[in-house]
Design a protein around this motif. Structure first.
Motif, mmCIF file in Angstrom:
data_model
loop_
_atom_site.group_PDB
_atom_site.id
_atom_site.type_symbol
_atom_site.label_atom_id
_atom_site.label_comp_id
_atom_site.label_asym_id
_atom_site.label_seq_id
_atom_site.Cartn_x
_atom_site.Cartn_y
_atom_site.Cartn_z
ATOM 1 N N ARG A 57 0.856 -1.197 0.000
ATOM 2 C CA ARG A 57 0.000 0.000 0.000
ATOM 3 C C ARG A 57 0.884 1.237 0.000
ATOM 4 O O ARG A 57 1.829 1.330 0.788
ATOM 5 N N ILE A 58 0.568 2.188 -0.873
ATOM 6 C CA ILE A 58 1.312 3.449 -0.950
ATOM 7 C C ILE A 58 0.324 4.606 -0.786
ATOM 8 O O ILE A 58 -0.884 4.403 -0.860
ATOM 9 N N SER A 59 0.867 5.804 -0.582
ATOM 10 C CA SER A 59 -0.050 6.936 -0.362
ATOM 11 C C SER A 59 -0.552 7.503 -1.681
ATOM 12 O O SER A 59 -1.612 8.110 -1.727
ATOM 13 N N GLU A 66 7.527 6.957 -3.156
ATOM 14 C CA GLU A 66 6.776 5.787 -2.724
ATOM 15 C C GLU A 66 7.166 4.581 -3.573
ATOM 16 O O GLU A 66 7.403 3.485 -3.067
ATOM 17 N N ALA B 23 1.665 6.142 9.286
ATOM 18 C CA ALA B 23 2.760 6.414 8.345
ATOM 19 C C ALA B 23 2.167 7.094 7.112
ATOM 20 O O ALA B 23 1.278 6.539 6.488
ATOM 21 N N PRO B 24 2.636 8.306 6.790
ATOM 22 C CA PRO B 24 2.056 8.991 5.634
ATOM 23 C C PRO B 24 2.490 8.367 4.308
ATOM 24 O O PRO B 24 1.841 8.540 3.293
ATOM 25 N N HIS B 25 3.601 7.668 4.322
ATOM 26 C CA HIS B 25 4.140 7.060 3.103
ATOM 27 C C HIS B 25 4.683 5.685 3.447
ATOM 28 O O HIS B 25 4.730 5.303 4.606
ATOM 29 N N THR B 26 5.163 5.003 2.424
ATOM 30 C CA THR B 26 5.931 3.777 2.682
ATOM 31 C C THR B 26 7.350 4.171 3.084
ATOM 32 O O THR B 26 7.848 5.221 2.691
ATOM 33 N N ARG B 60 13.024 6.957 3.459
ATOM 34 C CA ARG B 60 12.822 6.398 2.119
ATOM 35 C C ARG B 60 13.712 7.180 1.162
ATOM 36 O O ARG B 60 13.886 8.379 1.295
ATOM 37 N N GLN B 88 4.066 0.256 5.355
ATOM 38 C CA GLN B 88 3.347 0.719 4.178
ATOM 39 C C GLN B 88 2.560 1.985 4.527
ATOM 40 O O GLN B 88 2.267 2.236 5.697
ATOM 41 N N ALA B 89 2.215 2.751 3.502
ATOM 42 C CA ALA B 89 1.465 3.989 3.730
ATOM 43 C C ALA B 89 0.173 3.680 4.470
ATOM 44 O O ALA B 89 -0.516 2.721 4.139
ATOM 45 N N GLY B 90 -0.131 4.488 5.459
ATOM 46 C CA GLY B 90 -1.389 4.321 6.189
ATOM 47 C C GLY B 90 -1.292 3.396 7.384
ATOM 48 O O GLY B 90 -2.269 3.229 8.126
#
Lengths: 468, 216
Positions: A57-59, A66, B23-26, B60, B88-90
């Protein structure tokens, strides 16, 4: 052959087609998704075919950091951008191949994307090679006075040519896929439209440059499918006709080949026009050292004059309709597999003479939208989606068949592609109608209203396909 | 008019909210705060220019992105994430218990007192340029809006639609959307205060200013 792990930096049906191509070529893959896409079948397929470590999952699909973070964690060795997002972003392509942990970019080299991905550069290259282009600007214009001066000269030019109702187009130069284009019928309205397009372009693309061109009426929109490797070999996979579009100039039906003089009469020599646009496209591809899959987009006037519109340096949505009529060694071609092979530095293993074309293909883009109300996208829940299996039908979709699906509003509204093959135009049209008649697409929105789709629109246009 | 004191008393019964920091991003996460019970600060300064307490760094592409506490409060829970783990994001990282400030209480009560113009559909919203220019040059509460006026541009699926305001005439008192983010259907976009009620709203705000004690 070295085994690669390919990160698919895209979503929806194209992510599924790419992961299937990876599997068939014996490569591993890794997929990404955002929270809006958690219910997409590309996530289900990734987990089913690759296991739990193949889905991240990425933003955002548009954040390169990302993509690279996932590439490094998953130890990917190559990136396939699909279409849209990073597919024609030369800075991204450059970063892929120049970063500390270098990866392969499945697409043309970044320099070619830079040169051809930009409509304006393309026009300049074409004009240099005597390839016909549409009259108008060949660079983005930001200065209002300059824009107005060009608009005036294009109106005068059309008046001199005897065009009764001259029209020009104002386009966001950073736009694409029919977004950010408006037509202007007189100079008085030009300023208002120019301001509107600049504002739209600033919001959507953060770039307010515009292109101003003559509007050519009643044209057909054709494409030439090109494939080239990094060793100088360039071939084509024929032509497509993409004239059936929504009022927002979004393609809805694509047909390969581009004209059908066997049973339809044209006011010009259709075979010659198709051959000419193929020759022009090959000439440009060779000249710039093109080295991947790409599409040369053309408009053809009612008198059979072709004008190059742009070059799409990526795999296109409609690649499958060219593939379904192409045979190498008697086998149907998979252009995504060919693109991946060449992107991983393999040589092309066939010549132009090995490619045979058989029959006619029709691709239907199935959308939840209201064609009678300016093709407004319909948003809601799909509750029932099914179609019959036919040997002559290829269906590509990210919509699940077993469960309900809420259409996300963040992306393009395409739901599915149905590609039909027939041995001639008549059979392909009959099969197309049969497929559309048996296709079930039902749902409800939050108000309880039934789903609106473009299926009827597709049926009505099937009867008129390839008629100029 | 709503009963302000009753509403205030209701809020006082549970004068906090729990904020989940995700987490806002990976990337690879390195925690700077490692224990529950630690008090943290949110961003401060006139323009929130001083970031809050550093909670973690997300690494990252070799860059460490700092994750700061969004609000003042106390770290009450850590999710099951190890220091140095790739996330991971989120992915939820920790919870902060945050006691409501006067401004937040004002916002809660304004949502009850103003006429809220809500998102007719899910998508991104922008003010039409006439309103946008006025807000940018003269600030909020400078824009009069009337029933039927062109107010917003709804952008979704790369298509834009003009949205007309429906509701009582008045001034745009506060906005609730950010053009970078999608608003869910029914989410509030902006609050309108009829001009003859502006003084009542000011009274409400004064009552909260005097009747609410911010807690640590």
């Amino acid at each position: 052959m070295k085994k690669h792990k390919i990160l698919i930096a895209n979503r929806g049906e194209i992510a599924i087609r790419i992961l299937n191509a990876c599997r068939k070529l014996g490569h591993e893959f890794v997929c990404v998704y955002t929270k809006e896409d958690a219910q997409s079948e590309h996530c289900t397929e990734a987990l089913k075919q690759g296991g739990p470590n193949t889905l991240y999952r990425i933003s955002s699909y548009q954040d390169p950091n990302e993509i690279f973070a996932v590439a490094d964690d998953s130890e990917a060795t190559a990136i396939h951008p699909g279409y849209g997002f990073f597919a024609e972003d030369f800075r991204f392509a450059r970063r892929v191949v120049q970063r500390t942990r270098k990866l392969k970019f499945i697409g043309p080299s970044w320099k070619i994307i830079q040169d051809l991905g930009d409509k304006i550069n393309t026009k300049r290259v074409a004009r240099r090679l005597n390839v016909p282009t549409i009259p108008g600007s060949d660079r983005p214009i930001v200065d209002d006075l300059e824009a107005e001066e060009l608009a005036r000269s294009l109106f005068n030019f059309q008046n001199e040519q005897g065009v009764e109702q001259p029209v020009i187009l104002v386009k966001a130069s950073a736009g694409g896929g029919g977004m950010g284009i408006e037509e202007v019928h007189d100079l008085d309205r030009f300023r208002t439209v120019l301001r509107g397009i600049k504002n739209y372009a600033r919001r959507q693309f953060r770039d307010e440059g515009v292109l101003i061109e003559q509007r050519i009426f009643d044209f057909n929109h054709l494409e030439v499918q090109i494939l080239a490797d990094s060793h100088g070999k360039v071939v084509h996979f024929g032509t497509r006709n993409c004239t059936v579009q929504s009022i927002g100039r979004q393609k809805r039906i694509e047909v390969a080949p581009g004209f059908y003089p066997q049973s339809i009469s044209y006011a010009f020599d259709a075979d010659k026009v198709l051959n000419d646009i193929i020759d022009y496209s090959l000439r440009m591809a060779r000249e710039v050292g093109y080295n991947s899959i790409g599409t040369w987009e053309w408009i053809v006037s009612p008198m059979g004059n072709p004008f190059l519109m742009e070059v799409n340096t990526r795999i296109q949505v409609e690649n499958g309709v060219s593939a379904i009529i192409s045979r190498i060694g008697g086998q149907e071609v998979d252009l995504i597999q060919e693109q991946i092979r060449l992107g991983l530095d393999e040589r092309m293993h066939f010549e132009q003479k090995d490619i045979r074309f058989e029959g006619l293909g029709i691709e239907y883009r199935i959308l939840a939208e209201d064609p009678e109300n300016a093709f407004t996208p319909w948003v809601g829940r799909i509750e029932n989606f099914s179609w019959p299996d036919f040997p002559w039908l290829r269906m590509h979709t990210h919509i699940p068949r077993e469960r309900a699906y809420d259409i996300p509003t963040e992306f393009d509204p395409n739901l599915a592609l149905g590609i039909v093959w027939g041995q001639d135009l008549e059979q392909a049209r009959d099969r197309g109608i049969r497929f559309l008649n048996q296709l079930v697409l039902e749902g409800r929105n939050y108000m309880g209203e039934p789903l609106k789709s473009n299926i009827q629109f597709l049926k009505e246009n099937t009867r008129k396909l390839l008629v100029f | 008019m709503i009963d302000i004191m009753a509403l205030l008393n209701e809020i006082k019964k549970a004068p906090y909210r729990e904020i989940t920091v995700s987490a806002p991003h990976t990337g690879r996460i390195e925690f700077a705060v490692k224990d529950t019970g630690i008090k943290v600060d949110g961003a401060t300064g006139t323009w929130s220019e001083r970031p809050g307490t550093l909670l973690a760094r997300l690494i990252r592409e070799g860059n460490a992105k700092p994750l700061h506490a969004p609000e003042k409060g106390e770290v009450v829970h850590f999710f099951d994430i190890e220091d140095g783990q790739f996330v991971q994001a989120g992915t939820p990282l920790l919870n902060i218990r945050h006691f409501l400030t006067k401004q937040e209480v004002i916002d809660i009560i304004l949502k009850k007192a103003l006429h809220l113009f809500k998102a007719p559909e899910k998508g991104r919203y922008y003010f039409v340029s006439e309103i946008d220019i006025k807000i940018k040059s003269q600030g909020l509460r400078s824009v009069n809006i009337r029933d039927g006026d062109e107010a917003l541009i709804l952008s979704r699926m790369k298509r834009e639609t003009i949205i007309h305001y429906e509701g009582p005439d008045g001034i745009i008192y506060t906005t609730y959307f950010n053009s970078n983010e999608s608003v869910e259907m029914g989410g509030p976009l902006f609050g309108v205060c009829p001009e003859d009620q502006v003084n009542n709203i000011k009274t409400v705000i004064d009552k909260i200013q005097s009747g609410w004690e911010e807690q640590e």
